[in-house]
Design a protein around this motif. Structure first.
Motif, PDB file in Angstrom:
ATOM      1  N   UNK A   1       0.841  -1.200   0.000  1.00 51.64           N
ATOM      2  CA  UNK A   1       0.000   0.000   0.000  1.00 51.64           C
ATOM      3  C   UNK A   1       0.872   1.244   0.000  1.00 51.64           C
ATOM      4  N   UNK A   2       1.913   1.216   0.846  1.00 47.21           N
ATOM      5  CA  UNK A   2       2.817   2.369   0.894  1.00 47.21           C
ATOM      6  C   UNK A   2       3.442   2.626  -0.471  1.00 47.21           C
ATOM      7  N   UNK A   3       3.871   1.527  -1.084  1.00 44.33           N
ATOM      8  CA  UNK A   3       4.551   1.702  -2.372  1.00 44.33           C
ATOM      9  C   UNK A   3       3.630   2.318  -3.413  1.00 44.33           C
ATOM     10  N   UNK A   4       2.364   1.845  -3.402  1.00 42.20           N
ATOM     11  CA  UNK A   4       1.402   2.416  -4.352  1.00 42.20           C
ATOM     12  C   UNK A   4       1.209   3.897  -4.079  1.00 42.20           C
ATOM     13  N   UNK A   5       1.166   4.256  -2.774  1.00 42.32           N
ATOM     14  CA  UNK A   5       0.987   5.670  -2.414  1.00 42.32           C
ATOM     15  C   UNK A   5       2.165   6.494  -2.931  1.00 42.32           C
ATOM     16  N   UNK A   6       3.383   5.960  -2.774  1.00 41.03           N
ATOM     17  CA  UNK A   6       4.556   6.687  -3.278  1.00 41.03           C
ATOM     18  C   UNK A   6       4.398   6.949  -4.771  1.00 41.03           C
ATOM     19  N   UNK A   7       3.960   5.918  -5.472  1.00 41.47           N
ATOM     20  CA  UNK A   7       3.814   6.042  -6.921  1.00 41.47           C
ATOM     21  C   UNK A   7       2.828   7.132  -7.287  1.00 41.47           C
ATOM     22  N   UNK A   8       1.685   7.141  -6.571  1.00 43.17           N
ATOM     23  CA  UNK A   8       0.660   8.141  -6.875  1.00 43.17           C
ATOM     24  C   UNK A   8       1.194   9.534  -6.567  1.00 43.17           C
ATOM     25  N   UNK A   9       1.901   9.660  -5.433  1.00 42.53           N
ATOM     26  CA  UNK A   9       2.467  10.958  -5.073  1.00 42.53           C
ATOM     27  C   UNK A   9       3.446  11.414  -6.155  1.00 42.53           C
ATOM     28  N   UNK A  10       4.269  10.487  -6.620  1.00 37.39           N
ATOM     29  CA  UNK A  10       5.253  10.848  -7.645  1.00 37.39           C
ATOM     30  C   UNK A  10       4.550  11.354  -8.902  1.00 37.39           C
ATOM     31  N   UNK A  11       3.486  10.641  -9.294  1.00 37.33           N
ATOM     32  CA  UNK A  11       2.753  11.062 -10.498  1.00 37.33           C
ATOM     33  C   UNK A  11       2.119  12.423 -10.286  1.00 37.33           C
ATOM     34  N   UNK A  12       1.549  12.634  -9.078  1.00 39.12           N
ATOM     35  CA  UNK A  12       0.903  13.917  -8.811  1.00 39.12           C
ATOM     36  C   UNK A  12       1.911  15.059  -8.857  1.00 39.12           C
ATOM     37  N   UNK A  13       3.102  14.826  -8.274  1.00 36.81           N
ATOM     38  CA  UNK A  13       4.129  15.873  -8.317  1.00 36.81           C
ATOM     39  C   UNK A  13       4.489  16.187  -9.765  1.00 36.81           C
TER      40      UNK A  13
END
Lengths: 446, 265
Positions: free
Chosen positions: A35-47
């Motif tokens: 779950x954490x990893x997916x969140x990192x990915x989404x944050x990266x895309x949002x940035x």
């Protein structure tokens, strides 16, 4: 690893069977990590998206004004005598200028706009290109002498900036080019419909102008320079790159020599582009003697830079074609070349196209090598005459032109630089679109 | 003539199609095939059996010089096709492969239409003068591969859209379209279900009337079902080569017997 770190199998030791309905600690940790990893990915895309949006907003906000321009519309009667007198004088444009200024005064009087300025001071509203524009018209259309002709003269960059909100009365207090009093007149002229802001085709299609006349500058000629360079790059880099990769990938024996070449191609892809620029200067201009600042030299230099990109991506897409296809072709008695050209190459084509377009896009946006071969020339003359002149006459390129504008002092050029970026991006998007369409056309399903 | 051939067959004196003598294959330092002598007869199905890595596929690939495409592979010894050395310097492997067709383990149709798959070989070899002749070759080949009835209504559909068994039969049709004299099959049924396998085996038996067929297989039952001659390879050696019936019932070598009865392999 100790037993304590594996709680799962330890459960039966307590005599209780583990239930599928409750998660053991290890599974929980694993799921949490996922779950954490997916969140990192989404944050990266949002940035990434934020940056993209910021970039686009900045480009459009700063660049859009470059596409409109303020014009002064005047009807001028071309009197034969006046024109003859003007052509007979030493500084030919000065009398045309007087005619335009007189007309402007007359128009203002007719509209009831009062001013105590003299004609010369008033003339600062107009771009200093106005006299040349009028004379060019007269020389091109001698048959219209005697008629009354409507001219759209460029307003000076300060007037244009005022209409775009860049120039204010305060900023003009100490400006020698225009005074706040002019702006009052501009307001009235605008009301009278003499001054108007319209779409500026000459920015898209025109040539660069001198430092003091940002209102006249256009990117059109640089666009043509870029276009001819891209033609050279495409015509050289694509066939050479693809042929080299096919040979290396399908035919070349595996030995030290080919390994050496392979390593060097990868290294070349990482060489700073300015190195290619100085190489182009030394080889194409100083050694071969090709004309300076010409798109053909720029194209050759950019070809050198683009080749490794095309070779690497072509080899990757050739490698991606399953070997069973080659075996199948050889198995029915096709020669090596037939198997490559009939089967492998068509399957690799989408990948090759992608690599080519990436290489071309890189080349299109490259500025550094162009600085060294002199393709930042200020091109006062207009369009190249014909194809040969397009390749051989001095020209600029879009990124070099943008760089040139960005470093000029007048803020009006700053706006042009952003506008140029919009056109550059549109050019790129067009190229990408063509590539995507071609890919669609060639893509085959397995 | 037919009568004559029948008598020939009954006394089992078929023509030798391929004769391999003292063949060695090296992959770099590895000695993959050691001293293999085989005589492959015309109009016969010859099966190569043996455990994985025993060199049967490698040897098969020597017969149409597919090993040439592997840089580190080196072949020694002589392999004669109709008395001509296929490793002679004057032999162009491309010409050889037109005579010795090959079907691979995994169905590998070209990503083109069914028609183009079959027509590719005849096209590059210039076997058809016009479209009508090509159509004829395609139909004949698909019929031989027992695929015509299923494919005749969708010749322009992509070959990759067929089922696995149909794809393999398409590959067989593609191989026979160039009118080869020998057909090499490298585990042609390993990716197929039993029904498709049955169809392909039936097909192999029919192909025997026109070609000399060499088949590599992991399935001993398959070897027993389709072949007349069987060669057993083990660790790069040809252990035994004889009539299929004899190999499966009364092998001479103890290794063959162990393999067939499932004790090794």
């Amino acid at each position: 690893m100790s037993d304590a770190s594996i709680p799962g199998p330890a459960a039966p030791a307590t005599g209780k069977k583990s239930s599928l309905l409750e998660l053991d600690a290890r599974t929980k940790r694993r799921n949490a990590a996922e779950t954490r990893f997916k969140a990192y990915g989404i944050v990266a895309i949002l940035i990434g998206l934020c940056f993209l949006v910021a970039l686009l907003v900045a480009i459009v906000r700063n660049g859009a004004p470059a596409f409109t321009q303020t014009f002064v519309t005047l009807d001028i009667e071309l009197e034969a005598e006046a024109i003859e007198a003007a052509e007979a004088s030493v500084v030919k444009t000065s009398q045309y200028r007087d005619m335009i200024r007189a007309e402007l005064m007359g128009r203002m009087a007719a509209e009831g706009i009062e001013t105590d300025m003299d004609a010369n001071t008033l003339g600062q509203i107009l771009s200093s290109s106005e006299a040349g524009q009028m004379r060019d018209f007269v020389l091109e259309n001698p048959d219209r002498i005697g008629e009354t002709v409507t001219f759209n003269f460029l307003a000076s960059s300060r007037v244009d900036g005022y209409s775009k909100g860049r120039v204010t009365r305060e900023s003009l207090e100490r400006d020698p080019n225009l005074s706040p009093a002019h702006l009052d007149l501009v307001d009235q002229l605008e009301e009278a419909g003499i001054i108007e802001r319209t779409f500026n085709w000459s920015f898209v299609f025109g040539a660069d102008a001198s430092d003091s006349r940002p209102e006249q500058a256009g990117i059109g000629v640089a666009m043509i320079g870029s276009f001819f360079m891209m033609l050279v790059v495409l015509a050289l880099a694509l066939p050479i790159g693809v042929a080299a990769s096919i040979y290396l990938e399908e035919f070349a024996p595996q030995n030290r020599f080919t390994d050496f070449i392979e390593v060097n191609i990868s290294n070349l892809a990482a060489v700073p582009s300015i190195v290619f620029g100085i190489l182009g200067l030394a080889v194409f201009i100083q050694l071969v003697g090709l004309p300076q600042s010409a798109p053909i030299v720029g194209g050759l230099t950019l070809t050198l830079m683009t080749l490794p990109t095309i070779v690497i991506s072509t080899r990757a897409s050739l490698k991606a074609v399953p070997p069973s296809i080659r075996a199948a072709a050889l198995g029915v008695g096709a020669s090596k070349m037939q198997s490559v050209f009939h089967h492998v190459l068509p399957l690799a084509l989408p990948g090759i196209l992608t690599g080519t377009i990436i290489g071309l896009a890189q080349a299109l946006g490259e500025t550094a090598p162009l600085l060294l071969i002199g393709m930042v020339g200020f091109i006062a003359s207009n369009y190249p005459e014909g194809v040969a002149s397009g390749f051989l006459d001095p020209n600029s390129a879009m990124p070099a032109q943008i760089y040139e504008w960005a470093k000029r002092a007048d803020p009006a050029f700053y706006e042009r630089a952003w506008g140029g970026i919009i056109i550059l991006l549109l050019f790129l998007m067009t190229m990408n679109l063509i590539a995507i369409l071609l890919r669609r056309r060639f893509e085959r399903r397995w | 003539m037919d009568d004559q051939r029948l008598t020939e067959r009954s006394v089992d004196q078929k023509e030798i199609k391929i004769s391999a003598k003292n063949v060695q294959v090296y992959y770099g330092e590895t000695h993959a095939i050691k001293d293999v002598d085989v005589e492959i007869e015309d109009n016969t199905v010859t099966a190569f059996i043996g455990p994985s890595g025993c060199g049967k596929s490698t040897f098969l690939r020597c017969l149409n010089r597919m090993n040439d495409t592997i840089d580190i592979a080196r072949v020694e010894g002589t392999i004669l096709l109709d008395g001509e050395d296929i490793y002679d310097k004057r032999v162009d492997p491309v010409q050889l492969r037109a005579k010795v067709g090959m079907v691979f383990q995994k169905p590998n149709p070209f990503p083109k239409s069914i028609y183009d798959n079959v027509a590719y070989g005849p096209r590059i070899h210039g076997m058809a003068k016009n479209r009508a002749e090509l159509d004829e070759i395609v139909e004949k080949s698909l019929r031989r591969a027992a695929l015509w009835d299923e494919a005749k209504d969708r010749l322009q559909a992509p070959g990759t859209g067929l089922s696995g068994g149909q794809q393999q039969r398409l590959c067989i049709a593609r191989a026979v379209a160039t009118e080869p004299e020998v057909l090499l099959m490298d585990e042609p049924c390993s990716a197929l279900d039993p029904i498709a396998t049955g169809q392909v085996e039936e097909l192999i038996d029919e192909l025997r009337t026109n070609y000399s067929v060499v088949i590599v297989t992991h399935s001993m039952q398959q070897a027993a079902r389709v072949s007349q001659k069987t060669a057993f390879f083990h660790l790069g050696n040809l252990v035994e080569f004889d009539e299929t019936g004899k190999i499966f019932t009364n092998p001479e070598d103890s290794r063959t017997e162990s393999y067939i009865s499932g004790r090794i392999g």
